[in-house]
Enzyme design. Structure first.
Site, PDB file in Angstrom:
ATOM      1  N   TYR A   1       1.455  10.051  -9.398  1.00 28.71           N
ATOM      2  CA  TYR A   1       1.727  11.078  -8.595  1.00 28.71           C
ATOM      3  C   TYR A   1       2.872  11.409 -10.188  1.00 28.71           C
ATOM      4  O   TYR A   1       3.236  12.987  -9.339  1.00 28.71           O
ATOM      5  CB  TYR A   1       1.214  11.380  -7.097  1.00 28.71           C
ATOM      6  CG  TYR A   1      -0.019  11.403  -7.316  1.00 28.71           C
ATOM      7  CD1 TYR A   1      -0.462  12.344  -6.955  1.00 28.71           C
ATOM      8  CD2 TYR A   1      -0.580  10.335  -6.519  1.00 28.71           C
ATOM      9  CE1 TYR A   1      -1.996  12.258  -6.723  1.00 28.71           C
ATOM     10  CE2 TYR A   1      -1.158  10.074  -6.054  1.00 28.71           C
ATOM     11  CZ  TYR A   1      -2.831  10.804  -5.935  1.00 28.71           C
ATOM     12  OH  TYR A   1      -3.760  10.842  -5.105  1.00 28.71           O
TER      13      TYR A   1
ATOM     14  N   HIS B   1      10.361   5.044  -2.948  1.00 20.73           N
ATOM     15  CA  HIS B   1       9.397   5.133  -1.395  1.00 20.73           C
ATOM     16  C   HIS B   1      10.002   3.044  -1.988  1.00 20.73           C
ATOM     17  O   HIS B   1       9.305   1.838  -1.418  1.00 20.73           O
ATOM     18  CB  HIS B   1       8.969   5.521  -1.437  1.00 20.73           C
ATOM     19  CG  HIS B   1       7.202   5.355  -2.545  1.00 20.73           C
ATOM     20  ND1 HIS B   1       8.094   5.776  -3.817  1.00 20.73           N
ATOM     21  CD2 HIS B   1       6.440   4.996  -2.979  1.00 20.73           C
ATOM     22  CE1 HIS B   1       7.052   6.076  -4.501  1.00 20.73           C
ATOM     23  NE2 HIS B   1       5.576   5.230  -4.094  1.00 20.73           N
TER      24      HIS B   1
ATOM     25  N   ASP C   1       1.068  -1.275   0.182  1.00 24.14           N
ATOM     26  CA  ASP C   1      -0.194   0.159   0.017  1.00 24.14           C
ATOM     27  C   ASP C   1       0.748   1.202   0.076  1.00 24.14           C
ATOM     28  O   ASP C   1       2.221   1.414   0.892  1.00 24.14           O
ATOM     29  CB  ASP C   1      -1.051  -0.105   1.353  1.00 24.14           C
ATOM     30  CG  ASP C   1      -2.078   0.757   1.090  1.00 24.14           C
ATOM     31  OD1 ASP C   1      -2.482   0.576   0.428  1.00 24.14           O
ATOM     32  OD2 ASP C   1      -2.442   1.263   1.370  1.00 24.14           O
TER      33      ASP C   1
HETATM   34  P1  ITT Z   1      -3.406  -2.274  -5.450  1.00 23.92           P
HETATM   35  O1  ITT Z   1      -4.653  -3.045  -6.266  1.00 23.92           O
HETATM   36  O2  ITT Z   1      -1.642  -2.923  -5.378  1.00 23.92           O
HETATM   37  O3  ITT Z   1      -3.915  -1.260  -4.414  1.00 23.92           O
HETATM   38  P2  ITT Z   1      -3.744   0.661  -6.325  1.00 23.92           P
HETATM   39  O4  ITT Z   1      -3.094   1.538  -7.293  1.00 23.92           O
HETATM   40  O5  ITT Z   1      -4.881   0.595  -5.664  1.00 23.92           O
HETATM   41  O6  ITT Z   1      -3.264  -0.634  -6.281  1.00 23.92           O
HETATM   42  P3  ITT Z   1      -2.806   1.846  -3.174  1.00 23.92           P
HETATM   43  O7  ITT Z   1      -3.463   1.100  -2.708  1.00 23.92           O
HETATM   44  O8  ITT Z   1      -0.940   1.937  -3.050  1.00 23.92           O
HETATM   45  O9  ITT Z   1      -2.444   1.156  -4.552  1.00 23.92           O
HETATM   46  O10 ITT Z   1      -2.365   3.116  -4.191  1.00 23.92           O
HETATM   47  C1  ITT Z   1      -1.727   4.441  -4.701  1.00 23.92           C
HETATM   48  C2  ITT Z   1      -1.977   5.610  -5.484  1.00 23.92           C
HETATM   49  O11 ITT Z   1      -1.329   5.822  -5.200  1.00 23.92           O
HETATM   50  C3  ITT Z   1      -1.790   4.650  -6.788  1.00 23.92           C
HETATM   51  O12 ITT Z   1      -3.209   4.171  -7.434  1.00 23.92           O
HETATM   52  C4  ITT Z   1      -1.563   5.875  -6.840  1.00 23.92           C
HETATM   53  O13 ITT Z   1      -1.951   6.579  -7.931  1.00 23.92           O
HETATM   54  C5  ITT Z   1      -0.550   6.723  -6.159  1.00 23.92           C
HETATM   55  N1  ITT Z   1       1.488   5.652  -5.985  1.00 23.92           N
HETATM   56  C6  ITT Z   1       1.520   4.945  -5.792  1.00 23.92           C
HETATM   57  N2  ITT Z   1       2.814   4.110  -5.449  1.00 23.92           N
HETATM   58  C7  ITT Z   1       3.033   5.716  -6.538  1.00 23.92           C
HETATM   59  C8  ITT Z   1       4.555   5.906  -7.531  1.00 23.92           C
HETATM   60  O14 ITT Z   1       5.292   5.504  -7.656  1.00 23.92           O
HETATM   61  N3  ITT Z   1       4.525   6.824  -8.528  1.00 23.92           N
HETATM   62  C9  ITT Z   1       2.920   8.087  -8.608  1.00 23.92           C
HETATM   63  N4  ITT Z   1       1.913   7.478  -7.663  1.00 23.92           N
HETATM   64  C10 ITT Z   1       1.989   6.564  -7.297  1.00 23.92           C
END
Ligand code: ITT
Length: 181
Positions: free
Chosen positions: A142, A167, A65
């Site tokens: 982002y 990260h 996450d």
């Molecule tokens: P999961 O099924 O793995 O949960 P998700 O896209 O819903 O996929 P997250 O809940 O971790 O994943 O959501 C985090 C959001 O933050 C993701 O959809 C992106 O919009 C943003 N995000 C996460 N990591 C990022 C990265 O490395 N670069 C840019 N945006 C990122």
């Protein structure tokens, strides 16, 4: 060694697979749509998702996450990053940040690995700031508005840099160390 990564996000999968391949770990994607629990804690959400994923696939599996935490917005969008990206997009974040003197922000990722017995968590954080405008075409989410600390370009303008300092990279590094015999 082969491990399952349960995610609905192909970009996250590709970044993780590329990194872990370099450490001799082969990733297989377990495509999962999981209604995330609401929490201010990435770790709490990741642990809950790992439990859910293990119930579904019944094999060692990890989830991740992640979120973007912006100081001037009191940590928003944080654990709501996926939803906010869909609803407001980067243009919406830039609008919220118009005129903000403090543009500092960080990305954080939390991996939760369910090995069949217990869940272990590995976090990684990347400090930086929000750019004045969206720049670059690589990456996802982002990336076009996030400038990592100490560098001039956004993640979307320099994806090679992203993959070495992000990260995700940091959390995967800790995770892969834990898998070493
Ligand atoms: P999961 O099924 O793995 O949960 P998700 O896209 O819903 O996929 P997250 O809940 O971790 O994943 O959501 C985090 C959001 O933050 C993701 O959809 C992106 O919009 C943003 N995000 C996460 N990591 C990022 C990265 O490395 N670069 C840019 N945006 C990122």
């Amino acid at each position: 060694m082969k491990i399952l990564f349960a995610t609905s996000n192909q970009h996250k999968f590709e970044e993780a697979a590329a990194y872990l391949a370099g450490r001799g770990i082969q990733l297989e994607r377990f495509p999962i749509e999981h209604r995330e629990m609401r929490s201010e804690s990435l770790e709490e959400i990741a642990r809950d998702a790992a439990r859910f994923a293990f119930k579904k696939c019944k094999k060692p599996v990890f989830v991740e996450d992640a979120g973007l935490f912006i100081s001037a917005l009191n940590g928003f969008p944080g654990t709501y990053s996926a939803w906010v990206q869909k609803k407001l997009g980067n243009a919406g974040i830039l609008k919220l940040m118009a005129g903000a003197p403090d543009r500092s922000a960080y990305f954080e990722a939390c991996i939760a690995y369910h090995d069949g017995k217990r869940i272990s968590c590995f976090s990684g954080r990347c400090p930086g700031s929000i750019s004045e405008g969206a720049r670059g075409a690589s990456g996802f989410g982002y990336d076009p508005i996030f400038v990592p600390e100490g560098y001039p370009q956004t993640f979307a303008e320099n994806i090679l840099l992203k993959n070495n300092i992000s990260h995700r990279y940091k959390s995967l590094l800790e995770f892969s160390k834990s898998l070493e015999p």
